[in-house]
Design a protein around this motif. Structure first.
Motif, PDB file in Angstrom:
ATOM      1  N   GLU A  18       0.828  -1.203   0.000  1.00 14.98           N
ATOM      2  CA  GLU A  18       0.000   0.000   0.000  1.00 14.98           C
ATOM      3  C   GLU A  18       0.868   1.260   0.000  1.00 14.98           C
ATOM      4  O   GLU A  18       0.585   2.224  -0.717  1.00 14.98           O
ATOM      5  CB  GLU A  18      -0.919  -0.005   1.216  1.00 14.98           C
ATOM      6  N   LEU A  19       1.922   1.247   0.786  1.00 18.61           N
ATOM      7  CA  LEU A  19       2.834   2.385   0.805  1.00 18.61           C
ATOM      8  C   LEU A  19       3.484   2.570  -0.563  1.00 18.61           C
ATOM      9  O   LEU A  19       3.571   3.689  -1.075  1.00 18.61           O
ATOM     10  CB  LEU A  19       3.901   2.182   1.877  1.00 18.61           C
ATOM     11  N   CYS A  20       3.902   1.473  -1.178  1.00 17.70           N
ATOM     12  CA  CYS A  20       4.479   1.516  -2.526  1.00 17.70           C
ATOM     13  C   CYS A  20       3.477   2.126  -3.504  1.00 17.70           C
ATOM     14  O   CYS A  20       3.824   3.012  -4.281  1.00 17.70           O
ATOM     15  CB  CYS A  20       4.860   0.094  -2.958  1.00 17.70           C
ATOM     16  N   ALA A  21       2.234   1.667  -3.462  1.00 17.40           N
ATOM     17  CA  ALA A  21       1.207   2.160  -4.384  1.00 17.40           C
ATOM     18  C   ALA A  21       0.965   3.660  -4.192  1.00 17.40           C
ATOM     19  O   ALA A  21       0.804   4.400  -5.166  1.00 17.40           O
ATOM     20  CB  ALA A  21      -0.089   1.377  -4.199  1.00 17.40           C
ATOM     21  N   LYS A  22       0.963   4.113  -2.945  1.00 18.35           N
ATOM     22  CA  LYS A  22       0.769   5.542  -2.683  1.00 18.35           C
ATOM     23  C   LYS A  22       1.924   6.370  -3.243  1.00 18.35           C
ATOM     24  O   LYS A  22       1.713   7.412  -3.863  1.00 18.35           O
ATOM     25  CB  LYS A  22       0.622   5.793  -1.179  1.00 18.35           C
ATOM     26  N   LEU A  23       3.140   5.901  -3.008  1.00 17.07           N
ATOM     27  CA  LEU A  23       4.311   6.621  -3.512  1.00 17.07           C
ATOM     28  C   LEU A  23       4.341   6.646  -5.040  1.00 17.07           C
ATOM     29  O   LEU A  23       4.554   7.691  -5.653  1.00 17.07           O
ATOM     30  CB  LEU A  23       5.599   5.975  -2.994  1.00 17.07           C
ATOM     31  N   VAL A  24       4.135   5.481  -5.644  1.00 16.35           N
ATOM     32  CA  VAL A  24       4.181   5.397  -7.109  1.00 16.35           C
ATOM     33  C   VAL A  24       3.062   6.232  -7.716  1.00 16.35           C
ATOM     34  O   VAL A  24       3.273   6.947  -8.703  1.00 16.35           O
ATOM     35  CB  VAL A  24       4.129   3.927  -7.579  1.00 16.35           C
TER      36      VAL A  24
END
Length: 138
Positions: A57-63
């Protein structure tokens, strides 16, 4: 015969330790009105801490965030300045390429939806297959 000498060290140390134990033991006791003492948090009381954000989820938010920033630009910038790993940056480049094509075809709103969807699926797939490694290029 000796008089007036210093007392035996144990004679002073014993009562000092007893007082310390009593004061420490009472610090978390309830008050007369039933309210908890000052050490409620130290005893594990209080509200539980929030759960951590899953890495996908953190990856998706950053990307998603950086993909939206890059969508209209003509350069990508440095993945480290974006706070991304090399793997996340690879996802970003794929997402932005697809979003630019979608923007030309269906408009900016469709491109934003595509970014959110593709960032999430890209990060989920990346973490499913092992996610970041130990080195700086992961």
């Amino acid at each position: 015969m000796a008089t007036g000498g210093a007392p035996w060290p144990g004679a002073v140390l014993g009562p000092a330790l007893l007082i310390g134990v009593l004061v420490t033991g009472c610090a978390g006791a309830e008050k007369a009105d039933g309210a908890a003492g000052p050490s409620t948090a130290a005893r594990g009381g209080g509200s539980p801490s929030p759960s951590a954000t899953p890495p996908e989820e953190l990856c998706a938010k950053l990307v998603s965030h950086w993909s939206l920033e890059v969508l209209d630009g003509d350069t990508y910038g440095d993945y480290q300045s974006m706070g991304l790993s090399n793997g996340q940056y690879d996802i970003l480049r794929e997402v932005v390429d697809e979003a630019r094509a979608e923007k030309k075809r269906a408009g900016a709103t469709a491109a934003r939806r595509l970014i959110e969807r593709r960032a999430r699926t890209g990060c989920e797939e990346w973490y499913r297959s092992g996610g970041p490694g130990e080195g700086p290029w992961s």
